[in-house]
Design a protein around this motif. Structure first.
Motif, PDB file in Angstrom:
ATOM      1  N   SER A 104       0.816  -1.212   0.000  1.00 20.51           N
ATOM      2  CA  SER A 104       0.000   0.000   0.000  1.00 20.51           C
ATOM      3  C   SER A 104       0.856   1.271   0.000  1.00 20.51           C
ATOM      4  O   SER A 104       0.319   2.361  -0.161  1.00 20.51           O
ATOM      5  CB  SER A 104      -0.938  -0.011   1.204  1.00 20.51           C
ATOM      6  N   ARG A 105       2.170   1.152   0.178  1.00 18.33           N
ATOM      7  CA  ARG A 105       3.017   2.357   0.204  1.00 18.33           C
ATOM      8  C   ARG A 105       4.038   2.414  -0.925  1.00 18.33           C
ATOM      9  O   ARG A 105       4.687   3.434  -1.141  1.00 18.33           O
ATOM     10  CB  ARG A 105       3.759   2.435   1.543  1.00 18.33           C
ATOM     11  N   VAL A 106       4.167   1.301  -1.659  1.00 18.42           N
ATOM     12  CA  VAL A 106       5.252   1.241  -2.642  1.00 18.42           C
ATOM     13  C   VAL A 106       5.092   2.247  -3.777  1.00 18.42           C
ATOM     14  O   VAL A 106       6.089   2.756  -4.301  1.00 18.42           O
ATOM     15  CB  VAL A 106       5.459  -0.211  -3.156  1.00 18.42           C
ATOM     16  N   SER A 107       3.846   2.606  -4.125  1.00 19.32           N
ATOM     17  CA  SER A 107       3.660   3.587  -5.211  1.00 19.32           C
ATOM     18  C   SER A 107       4.232   4.946  -4.838  1.00 19.32           C
ATOM     19  O   SER A 107       4.683   5.691  -5.710  1.00 19.32           O
ATOM     20  CB  SER A 107       2.179   3.749  -5.544  1.00 19.32           C
ATOM     21  N   ILE A 108       4.193   5.261  -3.553  1.00 21.55           N
ATOM     22  CA  ILE A 108       4.734   6.554  -3.090  1.00 21.55           C
ATOM     23  C   ILE A 108       6.251   6.557  -3.335  1.00 21.55           C
ATOM     24  O   ILE A 108       6.819   7.508  -3.863  1.00 21.55           O
ATOM     25  CB  ILE A 108       4.435   6.749  -1.584  1.00 21.55           C
ATOM     26  N   ILE A 109       6.870   5.447  -2.966  1.00 21.69           N
ATOM     27  CA  ILE A 109       8.323   5.328  -3.121  1.00 21.69           C
ATOM     28  C   ILE A 109       8.705   5.305  -4.605  1.00 21.69           C
ATOM     29  O   ILE A 109       9.674   5.954  -5.026  1.00 21.69           O
ATOM     30  CB  ILE A 109       8.811   4.036  -2.416  1.00 21.69           C
ATOM     31  N   ALA A 110       7.909   4.572  -5.417  1.00 24.34           N
ATOM     32  CA  ALA A 110       8.238   4.414  -6.833  1.00 24.34           C
ATOM     33  C   ALA A 110       8.030   5.707  -7.627  1.00 24.34           C
ATOM     34  O   ALA A 110       8.468   5.800  -8.772  1.00 24.34           O
ATOM     35  CB  ALA A 110       7.406   3.285  -7.438  1.00 24.34           C
ATOM     36  N   ALA A 111       7.355   6.683  -7.031  1.00 29.14           N
ATOM     37  CA  ALA A 111       7.138   7.949  -7.735  1.00 29.14           C
ATOM     38  C   ALA A 111       8.267   8.948  -7.483  1.00 29.14           C
ATOM     39  O   ALA A 111       8.297  10.015  -8.097  1.00 29.14           O
ATOM     40  CB  ALA A 111       5.803   8.557  -7.305  1.00 29.14           C
ATOM     41  N   LEU A 112       9.194   8.608  -6.584  1.00 28.34           N
ATOM     42  CA  LEU A 112      10.242   9.573  -6.232  1.00 28.34           C
ATOM     43  C   LEU A 112      11.380   9.539  -7.254  1.00 28.34           C
ATOM     44  O   LEU A 112      12.005   8.493  -7.457  1.00 28.34           O
ATOM     45  CB  LEU A 112      10.804   9.249  -4.840  1.00 28.34           C
ATOM     46  N   PRO A 113      11.667  10.669  -7.884  1.00 25.59           N
ATOM     47  CA  PRO A 113      12.715  10.685  -8.924  1.00 25.59           C
ATOM     48  C   PRO A 113      14.069  10.184  -8.428  1.00 25.59           C
ATOM     49  O   PRO A 113      14.771   9.480  -9.160  1.00 25.59           O
ATOM     50  CB  PRO A 113      12.793  12.152  -9.325  1.00 25.59           C
ATOM     51  N   PHE A 114      14.461  10.504  -7.187  1.00 27.81           N
ATOM     52  CA  PHE A 114      15.798  10.078  -6.728  1.00 27.81           C
ATOM     53  C   PHE A 114      15.862   8.573  -6.499  1.00 27.81           C
ATOM     54  O   PHE A 114      16.913   7.960  -6.644  1.00 27.81           O
ATOM     55  CB  PHE A 114      16.252  10.858  -5.480  1.00 27.81           C
ATOM     56  N   VAL A 115      14.719   7.960  -6.148  1.00 26.94           N
ATOM     57  CA  VAL A 115      14.688   6.496  -6.008  1.00 26.94           C
ATOM     58  C   VAL A 115      14.778   5.865  -7.399  1.00 26.94           C
ATOM     59  O   VAL A 115      15.578   4.957  -7.650  1.00 26.94           O
ATOM     60  CB  VAL A 115      13.397   6.025  -5.295  1.00 26.94           C
ATOM     61  N   ARG A 116      13.989   6.386  -8.337  1.00 21.11           N
ATOM     62  CA  ARG A 116      13.983   5.828  -9.699  1.00 21.11           C
ATOM     63  C   ARG A 116      15.349   5.964 -10.352  1.00 21.11           C
ATOM     64  O   ARG A 116      15.827   5.043 -11.008  1.00 21.11           O
ATOM     65  CB  ARG A 116      12.924   6.504 -10.576  1.00 21.11           C
TER      66      ARG A 116
END
Ligand code: DC
Length: 232
Positions: A104-116
């Protein structure tokens, strides 16, 4: 036959990982589950307490840790299954990344440019030599835009929710079907509408809707496409 790069993208819970894994085994290729990498970073953020009770993220803290090299995501070969399992700073975390808390939280993380940016670079390095099957959301569009074979997989949301429900139940992690369906729909929306590397079918990707296909029919189709691409 040449060693090619195979990109498998598509919606969540449509069996991408299972089919990609099987294809890699049949071809003797390396398999990389990029969703597991985003899930592993999410697990890190959860463990560090970077999400508050309303699931709002302390982005600056996560960014500092990623840029400071404190979040090492990798894969370790499971000696029994011979399959790569995700690791976080050396610890195998496969057992902790599939539950609803991470989902339920992974989309938040996957939207972050520095993570991507960090994970994309790592994925490109893993695939430098070819001979790889990588599954995710942006493999054919961003990570390997020149992949020799690109497949975009989808299935009806209800079918996908049922599959995830069965999967969690089998693992002894039961969850309510309605919550899962809601999560599947939310993730579809978030994955396709984020600003960076949104989920979309690459122009040259083959579309595979597996709502009404058996696993066997699907794997025959995929193997055939892979052989054709390898022979070209
Ligand atoms: O495939 P999965 O459900 O394990 O993926 C988890 C999440 O990670 C999903 O919400 C989308 C995101 N993801 C992504 O943004 N880019 C990828 N290449 C792989 C996954």
């Amino acid at each position: 036959m040449k060693n090619i790069t195979i990109a498998i993208d598509g919606h969540s819970s449509c069996g991408k990982s299972t089919m990609a894994k099987q294809l890699a085994r049949e071809l003797g290729y390396i398999y990389v589950d990029t969703g597991a990498m985003y899930r592993t970073v999410t697990l890190y953020a959860l463990r560090q307490g970077f999400f508050d009770e309303a699931s709002s993220l302390n982005e600056a803290a996560l960014r500092a840790d990623i840029e400071g090299g404190k979040v090492q995501v990798g894969f370790v070969l499971n000696p029994t299954t011979r399959l790569p399992e995700p690791s976080l700073n050396g610890e195998v975390v496969e057992a902790y990344i599939r539950g609803i808390d991470v989902s339920s939280r992974v989309s938040i993380i996957a939207a972050l440019p520095f993570v991507r940016a960090a994970l994309t670079l790592q994925q490109q390095k893993m695939g430098e030599e070819g001979g790889i099957v990588m599954d995710g959301r942006d493999i054919g569009t961003v990570v390997f835009p020149h992949a020799e074979l690109k497949v975009f997989v989808t299935a009806r949301a209800e079918v996908r929710a049922q599959r995830r429900y069965d999967e969690l139940l089998a693992k002894g992690q039961p969850a309510a079907y309605d919550d899962i369906l809601k999560n599947v729909r939310e993730r579809d929306y978030l994955d396709s509408h984020r600003a960076v590397a949104p989920l979309k079918q690459a122009d040259d990707a083959l579309l595979l809707d597996n709502s009404d296909l058996t696993r066997e029919e699907q794997s025959q189709w995929l193997l055939q496409k892979a052989r054709e691409a390898m022979a070209e």
